[in-house]
Design an enzyme around this catalytic site. Structure first.
Site, PDB file in Angstrom:
ATOM      1  N   CYS A 116      -9.635  -4.008 -10.627  1.00 61.71           N
ATOM      2  CA  CYS A 116      -9.146  -2.835  -9.890  1.00 61.71           C
ATOM      3  C   CYS A 116      -7.800  -3.039  -9.200  1.00 61.71           C
ATOM      4  O   CYS A 116      -7.370  -2.200  -8.430  1.00 61.71           O
ATOM      5  CB  CYS A 116     -10.187  -2.367  -8.884  1.00 61.71           C
ATOM      6  SG  CYS A 116     -10.662  -3.640  -7.718  1.00 61.71           S
ATOM      7  N   ASP A 162      -4.417  -8.966  -4.425  1.00 64.25           N
ATOM      8  CA  ASP A 162      -4.596 -10.064  -3.489  1.00 64.25           C
ATOM      9  C   ASP A 162      -4.787 -11.388  -4.204  1.00 64.25           C
ATOM     10  O   ASP A 162      -4.390 -12.431  -3.690  1.00 64.25           O
ATOM     11  CB  ASP A 162      -5.782  -9.784  -2.558  1.00 64.25           C
ATOM     12  CG  ASP A 162      -5.372  -8.869  -1.420  1.00 64.25           C
ATOM     13  OD1 ASP A 162      -4.324  -9.137  -0.809  1.00 64.25           O
ATOM     14  OD2 ASP A 162      -6.086  -7.885  -1.152  1.00 64.25           O
ATOM     15  N   HIS A 165       0.796  -1.217   0.000  1.00 67.50           N
ATOM     16  CA  HIS A 165       0.000   0.000   0.000  1.00 67.50           C
ATOM     17  C   HIS A 165       0.833   1.272   0.000  1.00 67.50           C
ATOM     18  O   HIS A 165       0.384   2.308  -0.452  1.00 67.50           O
ATOM     19  CB  HIS A 165      -1.063  -0.049   1.084  1.00 67.50           C
ATOM     20  CG  HIS A 165      -2.162  -0.991   0.694  1.00 67.50           C
ATOM     21  ND1 HIS A 165      -2.101  -2.332   0.951  1.00 67.50           N
ATOM     22  CD2 HIS A 165      -3.273  -0.802  -0.038  1.00 67.50           C
ATOM     23  CE1 HIS A 165      -3.153  -2.924   0.423  1.00 67.50           C
ATOM     24  NE2 HIS A 165      -3.895  -2.019  -0.179  1.00 67.50           N
ATOM     25  N   GLU A 194     -10.823 -11.898  -4.935  1.00 71.66           N
ATOM     26  CA  GLU A 194      -9.387 -11.843  -4.648  1.00 71.66           C
ATOM     27  C   GLU A 194      -8.919 -13.075  -3.887  1.00 71.66           C
ATOM     28  O   GLU A 194      -7.735 -13.233  -3.627  1.00 71.66           O
ATOM     29  CB  GLU A 194      -9.021 -10.553  -3.902  1.00 71.66           C
ATOM     30  CG  GLU A 194      -9.931 -10.164  -2.771  1.00 71.66           C
ATOM     31  CD  GLU A 194      -9.667  -8.762  -2.198  1.00 71.66           C
ATOM     32  OE1 GLU A 194      -8.744  -8.079  -2.645  1.00 71.66           O
ATOM     33  OE2 GLU A 194     -10.411  -8.374  -1.285  1.00 71.66           O
TER      34      GLU A 194
END
Ligand code: PEP
Ligand code: MG
Length: 633
Positions: free
Chosen positions: A545, A498, A219, A474
């Site tokens: 995404c 993920d 992240h 995911e």
């Protein structure tokens, strides 16, 4: 005490460039120990007890340092053990301890918070010192701070269960954490920059972010790209070697970080001084109204924005996004260190919906856990809100109490968020995404809660709006069940970050295994295809995404696999749109079909490189193709 004379010679570190650009600036080390410190207000009656707790911790820390010092003397000789004298002196410094106690007393806050406030101030003061040796002493402050916080945690453990409830409710009343100060031209240096810390950064002064740990889809990397800030991760020991205030250059194009750059090096990078790297990026801007994106053979592709922080909101329009494909709502928690109320959340979701415009916004329920750690998670596990490092909470957070699992345990938090979304939907075009679904029962349970809350709101006389519900794809289990799942949701959001992590059993944030994170692994490509096909058969939308969608070569393969709806960091939209304008969906389909037949990631990557450079040499120049990653080669 200075025995050290260090000549500041230029040194180079090599890591993984995860956000493009070049920056020239000065190091600002982020205080690692203060990452999970939150402010908990106290009652008047609790202040005296808190001060006792602090003093006990100081005594405990002193005893620890004394014994470490004795050991160091035996092992290294008295010459080297002097460093611990400085630590002891700090713990005996009446002024410092007095300042901390004053903060506890005057602000009526927990000792951990008071320590953070006082030591942050001190570290900032040190950063401004001209003398290199003295400036370097701020690591001692960090060390002592960490020890104190750990000592507080140990002392507090016994009281944990007793105090837990109260602290949970205190947290909910918390004020926002103050923003981290940063000096102009800051190069943020951290062992690992967690989203909570990133959310606290004042980006106006940040020129680059570099960390010892991290990968392309961590992240930190996502945020850095979103903010258009150059970033290099996986530097291993840069954090330890760099000092706040040191001159440095970050060249993310080459994955390089240069400490104490020489005069020649500076001259070479002169054009990047004064933050011009960022300006270069923002010049890629496109028009106001979201343009239609078509491939050369006329297939329409929807390019939407992923959004985390309010600072990214303006990019949605600026880069011509067709609405917001993913709003990572958990960043709302990271920014405030508290739990926003239903009203506050409702206002935020309405705002997100407004920014997204006619194309709407997909608001994802809090995806806490994994690398998005938060003290709430520790509370849930019965741990104190004591500044313990969140990583000590779970052995394996990616497989732990993450996302929807957390929500279904803390239904109070889940219900508040759902109510806020239902209310916001009355005034804005938003949809809801359920993160980390691994079993269809989680979808049914959440949908039932949504309907319960809708009924309650209606009884209360509050307006609610229609709210489509989608599932994040995911976890491999729901790829296998995509057919069934498609009957129970309104859309899929395919999270490739993920999906790769869970499918290939590779930690997305660990640079040691970055070579195993293979986006083009045939198993990944087949899973994506299976999900897209299931969506098509059920006539529901599938929005991709993950970070894959924002990388032109990967986006090409996604289109070939049948994706028509991609969401990415807003600043990536122009380059993906440009690529799409030059390719044919039909060619992409043929090439993607070939990759599906590959046996290994190597084969698929080689094939993609060869085919793309043969068909579109002007679009996919060598630098735009994914580098080979062969494991062990
Ligand atoms: C993903 O996993 O691909 C995703 C989009 O969500 P996040 O990166 O927030 O886990
Ligand atoms: Mg995810």
């Amino acid at each position: 005490v200075s025995k050290r004379e260090r000549k500041d010679e230029e040194r180079t570190w090599r890591g993984l460039g995860v956000s493009e650009g070049v920056a020239v600036g000065r190091v600002l080390r982020l205080h690692a120990s203060a990452r999970y410190i939150f402010r908990a207000p106290l009652d008047e009656t609790e202040v005296a007890n808190e001060i006792r707790r602090l003093r006990t911790a100081v005594r405990f820390a002193r005893r620890q340092i004394l014994s470490i010092k004795r050991r160091a003397e035996r092992k290294l000789g008295a010459d080297h053990a002097y460093i611990f004298d400085a630590h002891l002196l700090m713990l005996e410094d009446r002024r410092l301890l007095g300042d901390i106690e004053t903060v506890v007393r005057d602000e009526r806050v927990n000792a951990e918070w008071a320590i953070k406030v006082v030591t942050d101030r001190l570290i900032e003061a040190y950063a401004a010192i001209k003398d290199d040796y003295l400036r370097a002493r701020h690591t001692d402050i960090e060390d002592v701070t960490r020890r104190l916080l750990v000592a507080l945690g140990d002392a507090a453990e016994k009281e944990a269960s007793k105090k837990r409830r109260r602290e949970v409710s205190n947290l909910e009343e918390n004020r926002a954490a103050p923003r981290l100060h940063s000096m102009p031209d800051s190069i943020i240096v951290a062992e690992e920059l967690l989203p909570s810390a990133a959310a606290e950064l004042d980006f106006t002064n940040v020129r680059a972010i570099v960390t010892d740990i991290g990968g392309w889809t961590s992240h930190t990397a996502i945020i850095a790209r979103a903010m258009g800030v150059p970033s290099v991760v996986g530097l291993r020991d840069f954090y330890r070697q760099a000092r706040t205030g040191d001159a440095a250059i970050v060249d993310a194009r080459k994955g390089l970080v240069l400490l104490h750059p020489s005069a020649e090096t500076r001259a070479r990078y002169a054009e990047f001084a004064n933050g011009s790297a960022r300006a270069a990026r923002t010049s890629e801007v496109s028009d106001e109204t979201p343009p239609q994106t078509l491939t050369r053979d006329g297939v329409e592709i929807f390019l939407r924005a992923n959004v985390e922080l309010p600072a990214e909101f303006e990019g949605v329009r600026r880069f011509g996004a067709r609405g917001i494909g993913l709003y990572r709502s958990e960043f709302l928690l990271m920014q405030a260190a508290n739990l926003p109320s239903e009203d506050e959340q409702c206002a935020t979701y309405e705002k997100v919906g407004r920014i997204a415009g006619a194309d709407g916004a997909k608001v994802r329920l809090f995806d806490l856990g994994g690398d998005k750690l938060h003290p709430l998670l520790n509370q849930e596990r019965g741990m104190l809100l004591d500044g313990s490092f969140a990583e000590s909470g779970e052995r394996n957070p990616a497989l732990g109490l993450r996302a929807i699992r957390f929500g279904l345990k803390r239904t109070d938090i889940l219900r508040t968020q759902i109510r806020a979304a239902l209310r916001a939907a009355a005034n804005a075009k938003i949809e809801l995404v359920l993160p980390m679904i691994s079993d269809i029962a989680e979808v049914r349970r959440t949908r039932a809660i949504i309907e319960e809350e809708r009924a309650k709101l209606t009884r209360e006389g509050r307006a609610t709006g229609a709210l489509k519900v989608g599932a994040m794809i995911e976890v491999p289990s729901v790829v296998m069940l995509a057919e069934q799942l498609a009957r129970e949701v309104d859309f899929f959001s395919l999270g490739t970050n993920d999906l790769v992590q869970y499918l290939l059993a590779v930690d997305r944030g660990n640079d040691d295994v970055a070579d195993w994170f293979r986006t083009l692994h045939p198993a990944v490509l087949r899973s994506i295809k299976q999900t897209l096909d299931a969506g098509e058969r059920a006539a529901i939308a599938v929005n991709v995404c993950g970070e894959m969608a924002g990388t032109p070569a990967y986006a090409f393969i996604l289109i070939g696999l049948g994706a028509r709806d991609l969401s990415m960091t807003a600043s990536s939209i122009p380059r993906v749109r440009q690529m799409l304008a030059h390719i044919e969906a039909e060619t992409a389909r043929r090439i993607a079909a070939e990759t599906l037949q590959c046996a290994t990631a190597d084969e698929a990557e080689t094939l993609v490189r060869e085919r793309l450079s043969a068909h579109y040499p002007n679009v996919f120049t060598p630098d735009k193709l994914p580098a080979p990653k062969t494991v062990g080669a």
